[in-house]
Design a protein around this motif. Sequence first.
Motif, PDB file in Angstrom:
ATOM      1  N   ALA A  34       9.950   3.063  12.644  1.00 32.48           N
ATOM      2  CA  ALA A  34      10.158   3.705  13.944  1.00 32.48           C
ATOM      3  C   ALA A  34       8.855   3.808  14.724  1.00 32.48           C
ATOM      4  N   SER A  35       7.757   4.118  14.028  1.00 31.64           N
ATOM      5  CA  SER A  35       6.470   4.265  14.687  1.00 31.64           C
ATOM      6  C   SER A  35       5.726   2.932  14.687  1.00 31.64           C
ATOM      7  N   SER A  36       4.545   2.917  15.288  1.00 24.01           N
ATOM      8  CA  SER A  36       3.725   1.712  15.283  1.00 24.01           C
ATOM      9  C   SER A  36       3.331   1.368  13.850  1.00 24.01           C
ATOM     10  N   PRO A  37       3.360   0.088  13.505  1.00 22.66           N
ATOM     11  CA  PRO A  37       3.021  -0.296  12.136  1.00 22.66           C
ATOM     12  C   PRO A  37       1.587   0.096  11.776  1.00 22.66           C
ATOM     13  N   ARG A  38       1.411   0.582  10.559  1.00 20.87           N
ATOM     14  CA  ARG A  38       0.095   0.934  10.030  1.00 20.87           C
ATOM     15  C   ARG A  38      -0.015   0.250   8.668  1.00 20.87           C
ATOM     16  N   VAL A  39      -0.790  -0.827   8.643  1.00 14.55           N
ATOM     17  CA  VAL A  39      -0.814  -1.747   7.508  1.00 14.55           C
ATOM     18  C   VAL A  39      -2.094  -1.532   6.694  1.00 14.55           C
ATOM     19  N   LEU A  40      -1.914  -1.293   5.394  1.00 16.24           N
ATOM     20  CA  LEU A  40      -3.048  -1.093   4.485  1.00 16.24           C
ATOM     21  C   LEU A  40      -3.228  -2.316   3.603  1.00 16.24           C
ATOM     22  N   LEU A  41      -4.423  -2.900   3.640  1.00  8.69           N
ATOM     23  CA  LEU A  41      -4.794  -3.968   2.716  1.00  8.69           C
ATOM     24  C   LEU A  41      -5.466  -3.331   1.502  1.00  8.69           C
ATOM     25  N   LEU A  42      -4.867  -3.521   0.336  1.00 13.57           N
ATOM     26  CA  LEU A  42      -5.362  -2.947  -0.909  1.00 13.57           C
ATOM     27  C   LEU A  42      -6.017  -4.048  -1.733  1.00 13.57           C
ATOM     28  N   THR A  43      -7.336  -3.928  -1.958  1.00 13.39           N
ATOM     29  CA  THR A  43      -8.085  -4.942  -2.696  1.00 13.39           C
ATOM     30  C   THR A  43      -8.831  -4.312  -3.863  1.00 13.39           C
ATOM     31  N   ALA A  44      -9.332  -5.164  -4.736  1.00 14.49           N
ATOM     32  CA  ALA A  44     -10.032  -4.692  -5.930  1.00 14.49           C
ATOM     33  C   ALA A  44     -11.540  -4.712  -5.777  1.00 14.49           C
ATOM     34  N   HIS A  45     -12.078  -5.725  -5.087  1.00 10.48           N
ATOM     35  CA  HIS A  45     -13.525  -5.914  -5.014  1.00 10.48           C
ATOM     36  C   HIS A  45     -13.943  -6.317  -3.600  1.00 10.48           C
TER      37      HIS A  45
END
Length: 268
Positions: A34-45
């Motif tokens: 419903a709201s504006s997309p909030r995208v999290l990139l999850l990385t290790a290093h």
Amino acid sequence: MMFFPFFLAAVSLLLSILYKSSEFNTDTLSEQTASSPRVLLLTAHPDDECFFFAPTILALRRSSSSPEIFSLCLSSGNADGIGERRKGELARSLDILGVEKDNRWIIEHPQLQDNITQQWEAEVIAEVLRPVVIEHHITSVLTFDTKGISLHPNHFSLPLGASYLIKSLSSSSHTSVPRLFSLVTVPVLSKYTGLPSAILSRLGLISQTSEPTMDSLPVFISGIPDYLTTVRAILAHDSQMVWFRYLYMTFSRYMWVNEWVEIKTQKA
């Protein structure tokens, strides 16, 4: 000489195909929101963001849905005792890729240390990830799949930890549960086809891009300008620039193409 015009036409056609970036079925990453997309990139290093995920980051910055992009790196890459240096390299890389300074974090946790032989505990990853997801109202989490692209155990720990968190949120009263997407690990031969992968993916000969459907994979294909931006981001990690990194930049599919699949989780 009679073939020169045909050769020139072929080269011009190839460059026109490669110059512009392409995205297919990418609304999948932000639909049902419903709201504006909030995208999290999850990385290790530090360096994961540019070696594996740059086509997606650069494409999302241009997306008509205007997602806000976040980056969470779960270690400083301190296996060789240069973690502080690598933090600075990550900051420069994310500057080049266009992730805002207030939207990026590096975690220092005793149980999340860069180690090529250690799989991280899903519960620990979920514990670290939870406040970021909740406080910043993350709608989608993007990370590795369970093969981790390079079979690095730190990499393939991430989707397990993210799935653990999402199961927990789904079974609680928390109303906002992000969707989880993993980057597809392709077979070894395809992994190192580099530029041909970009051409074939664009032509719809590898991925499901010719006629996207609801079941199609979200696909991001970099053009030449994006590829050069990715190279700049990689070169920001100067401590990591040994000879095989240059081979990677030349031959890796992930410099050009990212394909995503959603990980469906069951309630805990």
